[in-house]
Scaffold this active site. Structure first.
Site, PDB file in Angstrom:
ATOM      1  N   GLY A   1      -2.114  -0.736  -0.381  1.00 48.72           N
ATOM      2  CA  GLY A   1      -1.212   0.384  -0.614  1.00 48.72           C
ATOM      3  C   GLY A   1      -0.650   0.421  -2.018  1.00 48.72           C
ATOM      4  O   GLY A   1      -0.752  -0.547  -2.789  1.00 48.72           O
TER       5      GLY A   1
ATOM      6  N   LEU B   1       2.501   0.408  -3.013  1.00 47.54           N
ATOM      7  CA  LEU B   1       3.593  -0.527  -3.236  1.00 47.54           C
ATOM      8  C   LEU B   1       3.097  -1.973  -3.230  1.00 47.54           C
ATOM      9  O   LEU B   1       3.483  -2.773  -4.093  1.00 47.54           O
ATOM     10  CB  LEU B   1       4.672  -0.321  -2.168  1.00 47.54           C
TER      11      LEU B   1
ATOM     12  N   ILE C   1       1.186  -7.951  10.943  1.00 44.51           N
ATOM     13  CA  ILE C   1       2.638  -8.071  11.125  1.00 44.51           C
ATOM     14  C   ILE C   1       3.095  -7.666  12.515  1.00 44.51           C
ATOM     15  O   ILE C   1       4.233  -7.955  12.900  1.00 44.51           O
ATOM     16  CB  ILE C   1       3.400  -7.253  10.058  1.00 44.51           C
TER      17      ILE C   1
ATOM     18  N   TYR D   1       3.071   2.295   8.148  1.00 44.20           N
ATOM     19  CA  TYR D   1       2.514   3.622   8.419  1.00 44.20           C
ATOM     20  C   TYR D   1       3.174   4.615   7.461  1.00 44.20           C
ATOM     21  O   TYR D   1       4.400   4.738   7.433  1.00 44.20           O
ATOM     22  CB  TYR D   1       2.810   3.992   9.872  1.00 44.20           C
TER      23      TYR D   1
ATOM     24  N   TYR E   1       8.539   9.757  11.601  1.00 45.90           N
ATOM     25  CA  TYR E   1       8.499   8.784  10.514  1.00 45.90           C
ATOM     26  C   TYR E   1       9.914   8.312  10.167  1.00 45.90           C
ATOM     27  O   TYR E   1      10.174   7.104  10.049  1.00 45.90           O
ATOM     28  CB  TYR E   1       7.828   9.394   9.288  1.00 45.90           C
TER      29      TYR E   1
ATOM     30  N   LYS F   1      11.688   4.426  10.592  1.00 47.40           N
ATOM     31  CA  LYS F   1      12.344   3.678   9.517  1.00 47.40           C
ATOM     32  C   LYS F   1      13.801   3.365   9.868  1.00 47.40           C
ATOM     33  O   LYS F   1      14.297   2.258   9.612  1.00 47.40           O
ATOM     34  CB  LYS F   1      12.268   4.463   8.213  1.00 47.40           C
TER      35      LYS F   1
END
Length: 758
Positions: free
Chosen positions: A472, A474, A499, A523, A587, A591
């Site tokens: 990804g 990041l 994970i 995700y 989403y 989070k």
């Protein structure tokens, strides 16, 4: 040369049984034309008495502390306002911290005088006497900080008032400062005969090509001038005598110092990564900002770590030189580097170890001073304007209250003799790494550095950081920047650590034995999550929860990332960390739930909320796509009614790593400073890049085809600290990085350097 035959070293204090830790407050009040720049107004200490207890908590024995002439008595001594120092000096004394009283710090005094005024020495001495009468118990003084350095910048380079640019003005300023020091100490000792002089200056050393050797030799003699004057060492036999006379000094005023010696009780040496210089006549080999000129000669002038193939040994031999020359007690009175957190710590530790080693060889090295306790502002432009450039220290002042950094914890460990606990200290600082060069390295016959720190740690195993999200944006950015910062890391694919599987997480921890885990995966498909809630919750909520439970069990630091989409936008302005969450879609809910579960499982965890990435290392981010389309003449569509906080990925990663190293916890908002719509971001990028934005098509979010509802205003700010620069600043650096293809600044790790002979 040793001056024992001329002047007996001070005997008022015996050699301390062990190396002491001191602290220093950046308190510069410098003048540029008719403007004064005050560091204490910028760092807030001028109005924050409780900082005194913060300083004492570090374990320091003494502190370089200001009672500055310009602030206390800007007009007449009779009108002096002592209220500020009346509160603070006794408070330091009560807490067991000895103040080293500074009267002038890179300043030139109040408006009615300057460094080159004939009566400047007498005026400063008058003020010094008043300070001593006000605080007769104060024992240590620095009347003028760095007289040689201040004289250079005020009299030779024209940077600070009175903006001289000649040898004559330089020498006039230096003689004035040194005479002022002698007279000031005389006035102080009339009140307190036991008062001691701690005389600071930059401890520099110059190297160069054979073609530059005469200038190298000159600079290496010039660096001692301030201390030599005070010690009464300058007479017609001195190597700098002819230069001084040629530059306007008279024999009478030079010999006055011989007849009125005022040797420091402690020679204070200030040492930076820029203190050792390389002069090269082949200046075309170097960036233009490293080109220099002296008396018409053109050359490159660059800090040695950026060019010498073999690094210099550092401060140790320079401390020994100082001891051999003067035979007087020494303290490192400024130890600081403008760098990422781990390199700030590595720099301090290297200086501490060097001081201990020189001390073991017999030199009377008393202390190392951590500079600057509250950080410093705008030294990247020599404090000539207020740009807002901030270098943190043991405390970071960019929040409501000063926040202790990892440097503060290192200070407490050094001062108490505890084992060093931060694993990042096991790496080498940038000044010793193979990717440090700005130009083709030069091979020289410099001594090899002798430093070893790993034996001081609880574990000799080099503990890495584990990073999830290898593919990804990041995760790959963390891998790149950790390598650049010499932070040991392993970036794991899902096959290496799943994970969502506790057994897989446990196996990875047992294999790698990390000190921290960064969850940079998950995700990320906001619209698809609306129809794939289970997978979204699994990756974004369940996985981070498993990691948090494992980290608390193994005493591992944990950092994970959240999103601005935990908010619904109804606030209508930027959100802070304590605002209640109210996600609009799957989403955002994943989070928000992850934040709750992670912090319940591991209260020491660090949760970073961020937003709207752009960066130089991928082609899929909004800014890159917008510029590529518009530059090629293709239309580009952007929403004009969704307000976000654009976030430059390198800034996000660097600041996140600093917070992780600082052992910060809880929720932090990290985004570049500035809220704007996506369309405004595209226009700003085009403006800075010189791209025609006429092909930009703006439309509202309802016409953009989003499946998931976005908040109308999800910009982020912070109530804990504004740690990232502005969006405009970030965009400018993004464009430069893209233009130069600077994915890794300088040499890639592991690439063999090509050496050039001097």
């Amino acid at each position: 040369m040793n001056i024992d035959k001329q002047i007996q070293p001070p005997t008022a204090t015996e050699r301390a049984p062990e190396l002491a830790l001191w602290g220093g407050l950046e308190c510069t009040v410098n003048r540029v034309r008719d403007n004064y720049f005050s560091q204490m107004d910028r760092n807030g200490h001028a109005d924050r008495l409780q900082d005194i207890e913060r300083f004492a908590s570090l374990g320091i024995k003494a502190i370089r502390y200001p009672v500055l002439w310009e602030r206390v008595a800007p007009d007449r001594i009779e009108d002096a306002d002592w209220s500020w120092s009346d509160e603070r000096l006794p408070a330091l004394q009560r807490l067991g911290v000895t103040p080293i009283v500074g009267l002038l710090h890179h300043g030139s005094g109040p408006r009615h005088t300057s460094l080159v005024d004939a009566d400047f020495p007498e005026k400063l001495a008058e003020y010094a006497g008043a300070v001593a009468r006000r605080y007769p118990w104060a024992e240590y003084y620095t009347p003028v900080n760095e007289p040689l350095t201040t004289a250079r910048f005020s009299g030779l380079y024209g940077v600070w008032y009175p903006h001289g640019e000649s040898h004559e003005t330089f020498i006039r300023a230096l003689i004035g400062e040194c005479r002022a020091t002698v007279l000031a100490m005389r006035a102080i000792r009339e009140v307190n005969p036991e008062a001691k002089l701690v005389q600071t200056d930059d401890l520099s050393k110059t190297y160069g090509t054979p073609e530059m050797q005469d200038l190298v030799d000159f600079f290496n003699e010039r660096r001692w001038l301030g201390w030599d004057l005070l010690c009464g060492m300058i007479d017609p036999e001195h190597k700098m005598w002819d230069y001084l006379i040629k530059s306007g000094a008279t024999a009478e005023e030079l010999l006055w110092f011989r007849d009125n010696p005022c040797p420091p009780d402690v020679i204070g040496v200030n040492y930076y990564a820029t203190s050792e210089r390389w002069l090269d006549h082949r200046r075309e080999r170097y960036p233009e900002d490293r080109w220099g000129r002296y008396d018409g000669r053109k050359f490159a002038d660059i800090e040695t770590p950026r060019v010498l193939a073999t690094p210099t040994p550092g401060i140790g031999p320079l401390l020994q030189e100082t001891w051999d020359r003067y035979g007087l007690p020494i303290a490192v009175t400024e130890a600081h580097i403008d760098a990422n957190r781990e390199d700030q710590m590595r720099w301090l530790l290297e200086i501490w170890n060097a001081a201990k080693k020189v001390r073991e060889k017999g030199a009377d090295v008393r202390a190392v001073t951590v500079w600057a306790l509250l950080g410093s502002y705008d030294w990247n432009c020599l404090v000539t304007e207020c740009r807002g450039y901030y270098e943190p220290g043991p405390f970071d002042v960019r929040g409501p209250e000063p926040r202790p950094t990892a440097v503060a914890n290192l200070m407490r460990e050094l001062s108490s003799g505890r084992p060093l606990s931060n694993p990042v200290l096991q790496g080498e600082g940038w000044w010793r790494r193979p990717d440090r060069f700005m130009a083709k390295p030069v091979a020289t016959r410099t001594a090899v550095a002798d430093f070893a720190t790993r034996s001081q740690f609880k574990s000799n195993h080099v503990q890495p950081i584990l990073i999830t999200g290898a593919t990804g944006t990041l995760g790959s950015a963390f891998a790149r920047i950790c390598r650049k910062r010499n932070l040991a890391c392993h970036v794991l694919t899902r096959q290496e650590m799943d994970i969502t599987n506790p057994d897989s997480v446990e196996a990875a921890i047992q294999r790698f034995k990390p000190w921290a885990i960064i969850n940079a995966g998950g995700y990320v498909r906001v619209d698809e999550a609306e129809a794939d809630a289970e997978a979204c919750m699994d990756g974004n909520t369940h996985g981070p929860n498993i990691l948090a439970l494992a980290c608390i069990r193994h005493a591992i630091r944990f950092m994970t990332f959240s999103s601005d989409l935990v908010f619904d936008g109804s606030k209508g302005e930027a959100y802070v960390e304590s605002d209640p969450v109210a996600p609009l879609g799957v989403y955002g809910r994943s989070k928000a739930e992850a934040e709750r579960r992670v912090l319940e499982a591991d209260p020491q965890a660090l949760v970073i909320r961020t937003s709207s990435f752009f960066g130089p290392w991928d082609k899929h981010n909004f800014v890159t796509q917008a510029l590529e389309a518009l530059r090629s003449g293709r239309p580009f569509t952007a929403t004009n009614d969704l307000v976000v906080s654009p976030t430059y990925v390198p800034d996000l990663v660097n600041v996140s790593l600093d917070l992780l190293i600082d052992r910060e916890r809880g929720i932090w908002h990290l985004a570049n400073n500035g809220a704007m719509t996506w369309a405004e971001l595209a226009r700003k990028a085009c403006e800075l890049a010189g791209v025609d934005a006429s092909g930009l098509q703006e439309r509202p979010a309802v016409e953009s085809g989003y499946v998931a509802v976005r908040p109308s205003h999800s910009a982020l700010t912070s109530e804990r600290g504004i740690l990232m620069p502005s969006v405009e600043d970030a965009l400018a650096r993004y464009l430069k990085a893209v233009e130069e293809h600077a994915a890794d600044d300088g040499q890639l790790p592991g690439e063999a350097p090509q050496y050039a002979s001097s």
